[in-house]
Every structure is written in structure tokens, then in C-alpha cells.
Design a protein around this motif. Sequence first.
Motif, PDB file in Angstrom:
ATOM      1  N   PRO A   5       1.118   2.052  -4.439  1.00  0.00           N
ATOM      2  CA  PRO A   5      -0.329   2.238  -4.288  1.00  0.00           C
ATOM      3  C   PRO A   5      -1.117   1.891  -5.546  1.00  0.00           C
ATOM      4  CG  PRO A   5       0.816   4.359  -4.428  1.00  0.00           C
ATOM      5  CD  PRO A   5       1.862   3.315  -4.264  1.00  0.00           C
ATOM      6  N   HIS A  48      -1.548  -1.747  -5.554  1.00  0.00           N
ATOM      7  CA  HIS A  48      -2.529  -2.062  -4.506  1.00  0.00           C
ATOM      8  C   HIS A  48      -3.951  -1.878  -5.027  1.00  0.00           C
ATOM      9  CE1 HIS A  48      -4.570  -2.075  -0.614  1.00  0.00           C
ATOM     10  NE2 HIS A  48      -5.098  -0.913  -0.939  1.00  0.00           N
ATOM     11  N   ARG A  93       0.832  -1.217   0.000  1.00  0.00           N
ATOM     12  CA  ARG A  93       0.000   0.000   0.000  1.00  0.00           C
ATOM     13  C   ARG A  93       0.857   1.252   0.000  1.00  0.00           C
ATOM     14  NH1 ARG A  93      -2.980  -2.432   4.287  1.00  0.00           N
ATOM     15  NH2 ARG A  93      -2.205  -0.825   5.717  1.00  0.00           N
TER      16      ARG A  93
END
Length: 241
Positions: free
Chosen positions: A101, A104, A97
Amino acid sequence: MTRLIEPVRTAPAVARSGGVRSRVGWTFVLLTAVAIVAFSAVPYFSASLAELAEREVGLAPTYAQAHPLVQGALYAHIAGGAVALLAGPLQFWRGLRARLPRLHRWTGRVYLVGVGIGGVAGLVIAPSSPAGYVGLFGFGALGVLWLITGWRAYRAIRRGDVPSHRAWMIRNYALTYAAVTLRLWLPVLLLAPLALGLPWEFDAAFADAYAAVPFLSWLPNLVVAEWLIRRRGLPSYRLPA
């Protein structure tokens, strides 16, 4: 109408540093998910249902003579559930994360697609469960809640509510993980009569065990999920006083 369950908004969650217990728990969840996919899902794509039924593999004997639509739903449920089981732990990997990102987010989309396919297909096959009405209502409720919690997680992140998104994802993966806990409960329930000194016969013991897992596979998971949500200071639920 009085609401039976009310959300409890706690203070904004503060990211906790990953401890040893947290890493061990995450690793256990990942490894058990991989094991279940490898040993319980992959075999369905290695031979026909008829061949698997002859070897009495999993649910193949139940669905080998089912309508093609139901058989297709079985394969969709297995494939969607396998994708969700494997992609889910990545959603709770803090390093992913924080550092990647974009990856993710894409992993989350793949996960929710797996949940959607697996949940809808699960509702199609639930009436054919070998556990009868208990299987219909237990696995049917699991399918409905699986879809609802996945939708709530998606809606929360679309409106930028990250704490609620995290809470709903924890609940949703707790339901996804029922594929693992079902197979952990079965041997325990199967051998329980022996531990209690009761008469034991395999077919009868297995039938009794399988009659319990449609609810036992996911209800305790949700309890643990709600405990984790409160522990992390995320929006949780409580019964009104």
C-alpha cells in the motif's frame, strides 16, 4: 440553481475477484500505454524540434517555430502525460494495493504530479493546436477536466473516501488514456473514406481526421469510465429525471 448532474450513491463497493477479462483489459491498457510512450513521446527527447520537424515527426512541425514558452510547455505536456500514462495502470493493480500500500500511495502521488504538469502545459499549447478552434476547445476541455478529476481524486482520498477516490481515478485515467485513443482513432478516421468508397487524398483525409479527435479521443473514454464505475458499485453520476 438546478444541478444538471447528480451523484448516485450506491451500496459500498465490494471488491470483485480479478477475472480473465479484467486481467486482459488491464494488460491491454498497460501495453498500449507503454507503446505510445515509446513511439510517440520518447522521440521528442531524442533530437531538437527543428530536427524532428524536418523529419515531420508528430507535432514538431507545428511547434518548431513557436515561442520558447510554448515549446517548453509542449515538452512538459509530453513528459507529464508519459509519466501519468505509465503510472496510471499501477493504480488499478489490486495486488499492489493489497500487498504494497505504501508503494501504491507513492505511485499515486507521482501519477497526480504527472497529471498536474501535463494538464497545465496542455492548456498552454491548446491554442496552437493544428486543429484550430476545434483543437483549442476539444483539447482545452480535456485539459480542464483532466485537472479537475485529478484534484477530486486527491481530495477524496485525503478525506478517507476510498470509493469516491477510486471513481475519480477511473475517470481521470480515462482522460489520460486519450493519448492512446487519439492514435487509435486517427487511422480509423483516415481510412474511413476508402471503406465508404469516397474519393481519398491523404492530406485532406488527415486534416478531416485530426479535426475530429480533439473531442473523439476522450468523450467515449468518459462514457466507458462511467460504465465501469457503475459496474463496480462506485459513486456514479446520472442526469436527473
